[in-house]
Design a protein around this motif. Structure first.
Motif, PDB file in Angstrom:
ATOM      1  N   ARG A 172      -3.683   8.929   0.599  1.00  0.00           N
ATOM      2  CA  ARG A 172      -4.614   9.721   1.404  1.00  0.00           C
ATOM      3  C   ARG A 172      -5.533   8.806   2.202  1.00  0.00           C
ATOM      4  NH1 ARG A 172      -5.707  13.577   4.790  1.00  0.00           N
ATOM      5  NH2 ARG A 172      -7.808  14.447   4.619  1.00  0.00           N
ATOM      6  N   GLN A 173      -6.015   7.746   1.592  1.00  0.00           N
ATOM      7  CA  GLN A 173      -6.885   6.809   2.309  1.00  0.00           C
ATOM      8  C   GLN A 173      -6.142   6.120   3.449  1.00  0.00           C
ATOM      9  OE1 GLN A 173     -10.150   6.274   2.222  1.00  0.00           O
ATOM     10  NE2 GLN A 173     -10.263   7.935   0.730  1.00  0.00           N
ATOM     11  N   VAL A 174      -4.895   5.747   3.197  1.00  0.00           N
ATOM     12  CA  VAL A 174      -4.089   5.117   4.250  1.00  0.00           C
ATOM     13  C   VAL A 174      -3.865   6.100   5.395  1.00  0.00           C
ATOM     14  CG1 VAL A 174      -1.808   4.176   4.792  1.00  0.00           C
ATOM     15  CG2 VAL A 174      -3.001   3.441   2.721  1.00  0.00           C
ATOM     16  N   GLU A 175      -3.680   7.367   5.060  1.00  0.00           N
ATOM     17  CA  GLU A 175      -3.511   8.387   6.100  1.00  0.00           C
ATOM     18  C   GLU A 175      -4.778   8.502   6.953  1.00  0.00           C
ATOM     19  OE1 GLU A 175      -1.798  12.940   6.523  1.00  0.00           O
ATOM     20  OE2 GLU A 175      -2.595  12.284   4.592  1.00  0.00           O
ATOM     21  N   LEU A 176      -5.937   8.465   6.306  1.00  0.00           N
ATOM     22  CA  LEU A 176      -7.200   8.591   7.022  1.00  0.00           C
ATOM     23  C   LEU A 176      -7.500   7.359   7.878  1.00  0.00           C
ATOM     24  CD1 LEU A 176      -9.409  10.143   4.193  1.00  0.00           C
ATOM     25  CD2 LEU A 176      -8.589  11.304   6.244  1.00  0.00           C
ATOM     26  N   VAL A 177      -7.210   6.180   7.350  1.00  0.00           N
ATOM     27  CA  VAL A 177      -7.593   4.935   8.021  1.00  0.00           C
ATOM     28  C   VAL A 177      -6.562   4.510   9.062  1.00  0.00           C
ATOM     29  CG1 VAL A 177      -8.084   2.485   7.685  1.00  0.00           C
ATOM     30  CG2 VAL A 177      -8.953   4.162   6.050  1.00  0.00           C
ATOM     31  N   PRO A 181       1.061   9.313   7.621  1.00  0.00           N
ATOM     32  CA  PRO A 181       1.105  10.478   6.718  1.00  0.00           C
ATOM     33  C   PRO A 181       1.443  10.082   5.284  1.00  0.00           C
ATOM     34  CG  PRO A 181       2.250  10.946   8.772  1.00  0.00           C
ATOM     35  CD  PRO A 181       1.925   9.483   8.795  1.00  0.00           C
ATOM     36  N   ALA A 182       0.793  10.741   4.340  1.00  0.00           N
ATOM     37  CA  ALA A 182       0.993  10.424   2.929  1.00  0.00           C
ATOM     38  C   ALA A 182       2.441  10.615   2.497  1.00  0.00           C
ATOM     39  CB  ALA A 182       0.057  11.277   2.065  1.00  0.00           C
ATOM     40  N   TYR A 183       3.137  11.580   3.109  1.00  0.00           N
ATOM     41  CA  TYR A 183       4.515  11.867   2.695  1.00  0.00           C
ATOM     42  C   TYR A 183       5.500  10.791   3.147  1.00  0.00           C
ATOM     43  CZ  TYR A 183       5.243  13.662   7.461  1.00  0.00           C
ATOM     44  OH  TYR A 183       5.337  13.788   8.828  1.00  0.00           O
ATOM     45  N   TYR A 184       5.072   9.853   3.986  1.00  0.00           N
ATOM     46  CA  TYR A 184       5.952   8.752   4.379  1.00  0.00           C
ATOM     47  C   TYR A 184       6.328   7.873   3.188  1.00  0.00           C
ATOM     48  CZ  TYR A 184       5.724   9.110   9.527  1.00  0.00           C
ATOM     49  OH  TYR A 184       5.859   9.496  10.828  1.00  0.00           O
ATOM     50  N   TRP A 185       5.428   7.772   2.219  1.00  0.00           N
ATOM     51  CA  TRP A 185       5.615   6.816   1.128  1.00  0.00           C
ATOM     52  C   TRP A 185       6.594   7.339   0.086  1.00  0.00           C
ATOM     53  CZ3 TRP A 185       3.337   2.086   1.599  1.00  0.00           C
ATOM     54  CH2 TRP A 185       2.304   1.977   2.551  1.00  0.00           C
ATOM     55  N   THR A 186       7.495   6.445  -0.341  1.00  0.00           N
ATOM     56  CA  THR A 186       8.369   6.715  -1.478  1.00  0.00           C
ATOM     57  C   THR A 186       8.013   5.721  -2.566  1.00  0.00           C
ATOM     58  OG1 THR A 186      10.167   7.460  -0.034  1.00  0.00           O
ATOM     59  CG2 THR A 186      10.749   6.847  -2.284  1.00  0.00           C
ATOM     60  N   TYR A 203       7.943   1.785   3.902  1.00  0.00           N
ATOM     61  CA  TYR A 203       7.077   2.554   3.003  1.00  0.00           C
ATOM     62  C   TYR A 203       7.722   2.840   1.646  1.00  0.00           C
ATOM     63  CZ  TYR A 203       5.074   3.313   7.629  1.00  0.00           C
ATOM     64  OH  TYR A 203       4.587   3.130   8.897  1.00  0.00           O
ATOM     65  N   ASN A 204       8.539   1.919   1.161  1.00  0.00           N
ATOM     66  CA  ASN A 204       9.165   2.072  -0.155  1.00  0.00           C
ATOM     67  C   ASN A 204       8.524   1.116  -1.158  1.00  0.00           C
ATOM     68  OD1 ASN A 204      11.179   3.929   0.831  1.00  0.00           O
ATOM     69  ND2 ASN A 204      12.223   2.176   1.733  1.00  0.00           N
ATOM     70  N   ILE A 205       8.155   1.645  -2.329  1.00  0.00           N
ATOM     71  CA  ILE A 205       7.490   0.840  -3.356  1.00  0.00           C
ATOM     72  C   ILE A 205       8.108   1.162  -4.712  1.00  0.00           C
ATOM     73  CG2 ILE A 205       5.312   0.486  -4.608  1.00  0.00           C
ATOM     74  CD1 ILE A 205       3.846   0.942  -1.982  1.00  0.00           C
ATOM     75  N   GLY A 206       8.303   0.132  -5.507  1.00  0.00           N
ATOM     76  CA  GLY A 206       8.764   0.302  -6.880  1.00  0.00           C
ATOM     77  C   GLY A 206       7.717  -0.230  -7.852  1.00  0.00           C
ATOM     78  N   ILE A 207       7.385   0.550  -8.865  1.00  0.00           N
ATOM     79  CA  ILE A 207       6.424   0.154  -9.893  1.00  0.00           C
ATOM     80  C   ILE A 207       7.137   0.203 -11.244  1.00  0.00           C
ATOM     81  CG2 ILE A 207       4.201   0.640 -10.995  1.00  0.00           C
ATOM     82  CD1 ILE A 207       3.769  -0.025  -8.131  1.00  0.00           C
ATOM     83  N   TYR A 208       7.135  -0.909 -11.974  1.00  0.00           N
ATOM     84  CA  TYR A 208       7.785  -0.935 -13.280  1.00  0.00           C
ATOM     85  C   TYR A 208       6.849  -0.361 -14.350  1.00  0.00           C
ATOM     86  CZ  TYR A 208      11.105  -4.232 -11.130  1.00  0.00           C
ATOM     87  OH  TYR A 208      12.043  -4.834 -10.315  1.00  0.00           O
ATOM     88  N   MET A 229       1.150  -1.728  -1.160  1.00  0.00           N
ATOM     89  CA  MET A 229       0.948  -1.032   0.114  1.00  0.00           C
ATOM     90  C   MET A 229       0.458  -2.013   1.181  1.00  0.00           C
ATOM     91  SD  MET A 229      -0.801   2.508  -1.308  1.00  0.00           S
ATOM     92  CE  MET A 229      -0.666   3.473   0.187  1.00  0.00           C
ATOM     93  N   GLY A 230      -0.298  -3.020   0.755  1.00  0.00           N
ATOM     94  CA  GLY A 230      -0.770  -4.048   1.679  1.00  0.00           C
ATOM     95  C   GLY A 230       0.370  -4.825   2.305  1.00  0.00           C
ATOM     96  N   HIS A 231       1.403  -5.132   1.510  1.00  0.00           N
ATOM     97  CA  HIS A 231       2.587  -5.811   2.062  1.00  0.00           C
ATOM     98  C   HIS A 231       3.232  -4.968   3.162  1.00  0.00           C
ATOM     99  CE1 HIS A 231       2.867  -9.344  -0.384  1.00  0.00           C
ATOM    100  NE2 HIS A 231       2.955  -8.685  -1.530  1.00  0.00           N
ATOM    101  N   VAL A 232       3.319  -3.658   2.920  1.00  0.00           N
ATOM    102  CA  VAL A 232       3.946  -2.767   3.892  1.00  0.00           C
ATOM    103  C   VAL A 232       3.085  -2.653   5.147  1.00  0.00           C
ATOM    104  CG1 VAL A 232       4.772  -0.423   4.316  1.00  0.00           C
ATOM    105  CG2 VAL A 232       5.110  -1.462   2.063  1.00  0.00           C
ATOM    106  N   LEU A 233       1.781  -2.449   4.972  1.00  0.00           N
ATOM    107  CA  LEU A 233       0.879  -2.275   6.107  1.00  0.00           C
ATOM    108  C   LEU A 233       0.821  -3.526   6.984  1.00  0.00           C
ATOM    109  CD1 LEU A 233      -2.052  -0.430   4.288  1.00  0.00           C
ATOM    110  CD2 LEU A 233      -0.442   0.581   5.910  1.00  0.00           C
ATOM    111  N   ALA A 234       0.833  -4.699   6.361  1.00  0.00           N
ATOM    112  CA  ALA A 234       0.771  -5.952   7.115  1.00  0.00           C
ATOM    113  C   ALA A 234       2.130  -6.382   7.645  1.00  0.00           C
ATOM    114  CB  ALA A 234       0.191  -7.059   6.221  1.00  0.00           C
TER     115      ALA A 234
END
Length: 348
Positions: A172-177, A181-186, A203-208, A229-234
């Motif tokens: 949500r913060q990324v969407e605002l700033v 859109p929040a739904y872009y992220w998987t 916009y793909n992220i894996g968390i173990y 998310m920083g890796h993706v944004l940058a």
């Protein structure tokens, strides 16, 4: 006389305006102050994500030129390796040495091109990388399902209860700033072994699941997710592809310098993650404690060897940088109206 009266009136009006502005500013409430602090923080976040050419030169210029020069002068000749494979071990030299002015100029030019590409061509390279990284991401998802037992419904519910509010707040913060859109992220939770997380372009992220105990709290998880998310944004994937092209990673001799650039990417992603954590309402000082727990869990590498051998900074380096940033962000965090602190604690 009329001249003096005119200036006396002007002086009186200016004095009155000065006291009026002072009175108005003295009446600024905490909400307005907090809003101003948030605007400053968002501006800093934008600068951290969208580094310009001058900043890129400052951060990675020396490593770029040194790495490209090293690759131009010393390295592995894949033509020589091919000759050995096809004709026998004594048929050619797999290495090359070229200490000429021509090699120096070539390396300097390629290093400069790497810096320019990292600043201005990261988006095209990131877009080109998306099909390949999507395949890699899907491979990770399939591997997780094939090689690991399915998480029980009860445990999956616990993971979701802990993780989903964090993901919702950060997206949500990324969407605002950034108007993404929040739904872009998987974001997929996976049952891999060693504690880790990863991101790909697109916009793909894996968390173990194994990293949850080290996150310990929702604030800690916000730092981890915010980092990815920083890796993706940058658009770090795009930048790394351009480095492979311009810095000639095939030569091998450029790899230590490329690692130094990758380490700067990790530091940049840590910084972005801390900003997103604070904007989402979690305590940003927890980010440094995550790396303290990482060190307790797995130890840490020696600083000197790590400079040349790893694409990530040492845990101690990251902990120190995040501790300093966390202290800077406390002014904003202490003045915001909604504070979540550490959030929920993760308990199996």
């Amino acid at each position: 006389m009329l001249f003096k009266v005119r200036y006396l009136l002007l002086f009186t009006v200016n004095l009155w305006l000065f006291f009026l502005s002072f009175t108005s500013s003295a009446g600024v409430n905490a909400e307005t102050y907090s809003l101003n602090q948030e605007e400053i923080l968002i501006s800093q976040l934008h600068r951290s994500v969208d580094r310009g050419l001058l900043n890129e030169i400052q951060e990675n210029g020396l490593a770029s030129i040194a790495g490209a020069v090293a690759a131009a002068m010393v390295g592995v000749s894949w033509e020589g390796v091919g000759n050995i494979i096809s004709d026998g071990i004594y048929s050619g030299n797999p290495l090359y040495l070229d200490f000429t002015v021509r090699a120096l100029l070539k390396g300097t030019t390629m290093g400069a091109m790497a810096v320019i590409s990292r600043a201005y061509l990261k988006t095209p390279f990131d877009l080109l990388s998306r099909p390949l990284t999507w395949v890699g991401y899907k491979h990770q998802q399939v591997s997780d399902r094939v090689y690991h037992k399915e998480t029980s419904a009860e445990l999956s519910e616990k993971y979701a209860e802990f993780f989903n509010p964090v993901a919702e707040r950060l997206t949500r913060q990324v969407e605002l700033v950034f108007d993404i859109p929040a739904y872009y992220w998987t974001i997929s939770l996976m049952d891999m072994g060693a504690p880790n997380a990863f991101a790909t372009s697109g916009y793909n992220i894996g968390i173990y699941h194994s990293i949850f105990p080290l996150a310990k709290s929702q604030a800690g998880m916000a730092c981890i997710l915010g980092h990815e998310m920083g890796h993706v944004l940058a658009e770090h994937i795009g930048q790394r592809i351009s480095d492979l092209i311009f810095m000639n990673v095939i030569a091998v001799s450029s790899i230590p310098f490329i690692n130094a650039i990758f380490q700067n990417h990790e530091t940049q992603a840590d910084e972005i993650g801390a900003y997103l954590t604070a904007l989402a309402g979690y305590d940003p000082s927890e980010c440094s404690k995550v790396w303290e727990r990482m060190t307790t869990f797995a130890g840490d590498r020696r600083e000197m060897g790590n400079v040349f051998m790893s694409s990530h900074p040492t845990n101690a380096t990251r902990e120190k940088a995040l501790n300093e940033l966390g202290e800077q962000l406390q002014e904003y965090y202490s003045n915001r109206q909604e504070k979540l602190g550490l959030g929920l604690e993760f308990i199996l």
